[in-house]
Design a protein around this motif. Structure first.
Motif, PDB file in Angstrom:
ATOM      1  N   TYR A   1       0.846  -1.183   0.000  1.00 24.37           N
ATOM      2  CA  TYR A   1       0.000   0.000   0.000  1.00 24.37           C
ATOM      3  C   TYR A   1       0.885   1.238   0.000  1.00 24.37           C
ATOM      4  CZ  TYR A   1      -4.397  -2.418   0.886  1.00 24.37           C
ATOM      5  OH  TYR A   1      -5.525  -3.198   0.767  1.00 24.37           O
TER       6      TYR A   1
ATOM      7  N   CYS B   1      -6.337  -1.074   4.458  1.00 28.90           N
ATOM      8  CA  CYS B   1      -5.462   0.007   4.905  1.00 28.90           C
ATOM      9  C   CYS B   1      -6.297   1.271   5.091  1.00 28.90           C
ATOM     10  CB  CYS B   1      -4.351   0.240   3.884  1.00 28.90           C
ATOM     11  SG  CYS B   1      -3.054   1.369   4.438  1.00 28.90           S
TER      12      CYS B   1
ATOM     13  N   SER C   1       7.128  -1.133   6.824  1.00 25.88           N
ATOM     14  CA  SER C   1       6.824   0.180   6.263  1.00 25.88           C
ATOM     15  C   SER C   1       8.103   0.796   5.716  1.00 25.88           C
ATOM     16  CB  SER C   1       6.204   1.095   7.323  1.00 25.88           C
ATOM     17  OG  SER C   1       7.154   1.465   8.294  1.00 25.88           O
TER      18      SER C   1
ATOM     19  N   LEU D   1      -2.560  -1.020   9.068  1.00 22.56           N
ATOM     20  CA  LEU D   1      -2.722  -2.026   8.021  1.00 22.56           C
ATOM     21  C   LEU D   1      -3.271  -3.292   8.681  1.00 22.56           C
ATOM     22  CD1 LEU D   1      -2.121  -2.631   4.992  1.00 22.56           C
ATOM     23  CD2 LEU D   1       0.097  -3.525   5.738  1.00 22.56           C
TER      24      LEU D   1
ATOM     25  N   LYS E   1      -2.240   4.719   1.339  1.00 24.37           N
ATOM     26  CA  LYS E   1      -3.505   4.015   1.564  1.00 24.37           C
ATOM     27  C   LYS E   1      -4.041   3.296   0.329  1.00 24.37           C
ATOM     28  CE  LYS E   1      -6.057   7.410   2.842  1.00 24.37           C
ATOM     29  NZ  LYS E   1      -7.297   8.079   3.312  1.00 24.37           N
TER      30      LYS E   1
ATOM     31  N   CYS F   1       4.725  -7.419   8.858  1.00 21.47           N
ATOM     32  CA  CYS F   1       4.327  -6.122   8.325  1.00 21.47           C
ATOM     33  C   CYS F   1       5.586  -5.256   8.242  1.00 21.47           C
ATOM     34  CB  CYS F   1       3.299  -5.491   9.260  1.00 21.47           C
ATOM     35  SG  CYS F   1       2.848  -3.787   8.863  1.00 21.47           S
TER      36      CYS F   1
ATOM     37  N   GLN G   1      -3.773   0.404  -2.580  1.00 23.09           N
ATOM     38  CA  GLN G   1      -3.068  -0.842  -2.850  1.00 23.09           C
ATOM     39  C   GLN G   1      -2.390  -0.768  -4.204  1.00 23.09           C
ATOM     40  OE1 GLN G   1      -5.154  -4.542  -1.913  1.00 23.09           O
ATOM     41  NE2 GLN G   1      -4.250  -5.506  -3.708  1.00 23.09           N
TER      42      GLN G   1
END
Lengths: 109, 116
Positions: free
Chosen positions: B49, B68, B93, B74, B52, B91, B54
């Motif tokens: 994502y 998200c 980021s 998420l 926000k 997960c 995908q």
């Protein structure tokens, strides 16, 4: 296909030096990453190489040869806390990360 | 502490159950990822994502459904899973998807999922 090869497991002695190799075959190259992952914990970033040569960061160094499709992670003055898995990943031409299966490093006293 | 928090840490579920994995990042990043990590196998990217939206779905079965709601949160909704889905779900980021070349990933500690 795209492929990253690294040894499954290595053993070394506390205080010694160990070299973890990573060879890659990818469609394009936009950098190589090394991550450390202790058992049950998050992988954490160690190094990034995009140009040939050696990058030194304290006890850890990472080397890259793009012509050979080869990198290594060198760990000096090994400590028990260095027991972990070390993940090699390459960013291909589309900037997608291709991951190796990881090398489990066991440090013995 | 990487700034990425995942809950629960461990999850055991039956094949008919519905459960959700949660991820929250406190780093102000714009891109978030779900990875699957199976023993002695490379990390498998599942979903990405960016702001926000995908941007990737790597042929993941529909029994995995991501959500998200904002750049900090998420979710991965699970239903009618199979035993082969048992794995560590990570997960991650990063600051900005467009700068992936230099962008290191910040991972959570993962959810160890067992499907019975």
């Amino acid at each position: 296909g795209q492929n990253i090869d690294q040894p499954t497991e290595m053993t070394a002695t506390e205080g010694a030096i160990v070299q973890i190799n990573c060879t890659y075959q990818t469609s394009g190259f936009n950098g190589l990453f090394w991550y450390q992952q202790h058992a049950g914990e998050a992988p954490t970033f160690l190094s990034y190489n995009v140009l040939d040569g050696l990058e030194e960061k304290g006890r850890f160094s990472s080397f890259l040869s793009r012509s050979k499709g080869y990198s290594y992670l060198l760990l000096k003055e090994l400590q028990m806390k260095d027991s972990a898995s070390y993940l090699c990943a390459v960013a291909d031409s589309n900037y997608q990360l291709i991951w190796g299966a990881g090398t489990k490093l066991i440090i013995k006293p | 502490e990487t700034g990425v928090t995942q809950t629960p840490r461990h999850l055991v579920m039956g094949m008919t159950n519905k459960k959700s994995l949660k991820c929250e990042q406190h780093l102000g990043h714009n891109a978030m990822y779900w990875y699957k990590q199976s023993a002695k196998k490379p990390l498998e990217l599942m979903f990405v994502y960016n702001f926000k939206e995908q941007t990737e779905n790597n042929s993941v079965p529909s029994r995995f459904s991501p959500e998200c709601p904002n750049s900090s949160h998420l979710f991965l909704h699970l239903h009618t899973l199979q035993p082969e889905d048992s794995a560590l779900y990570l997960c991650a980021s990063s600051q900005d998807l467009d700068k992936i070349v230099n962008e290191k990933l910040f991972f959570g500690s993962g959810t160890q999922l067992s499907v019975l």
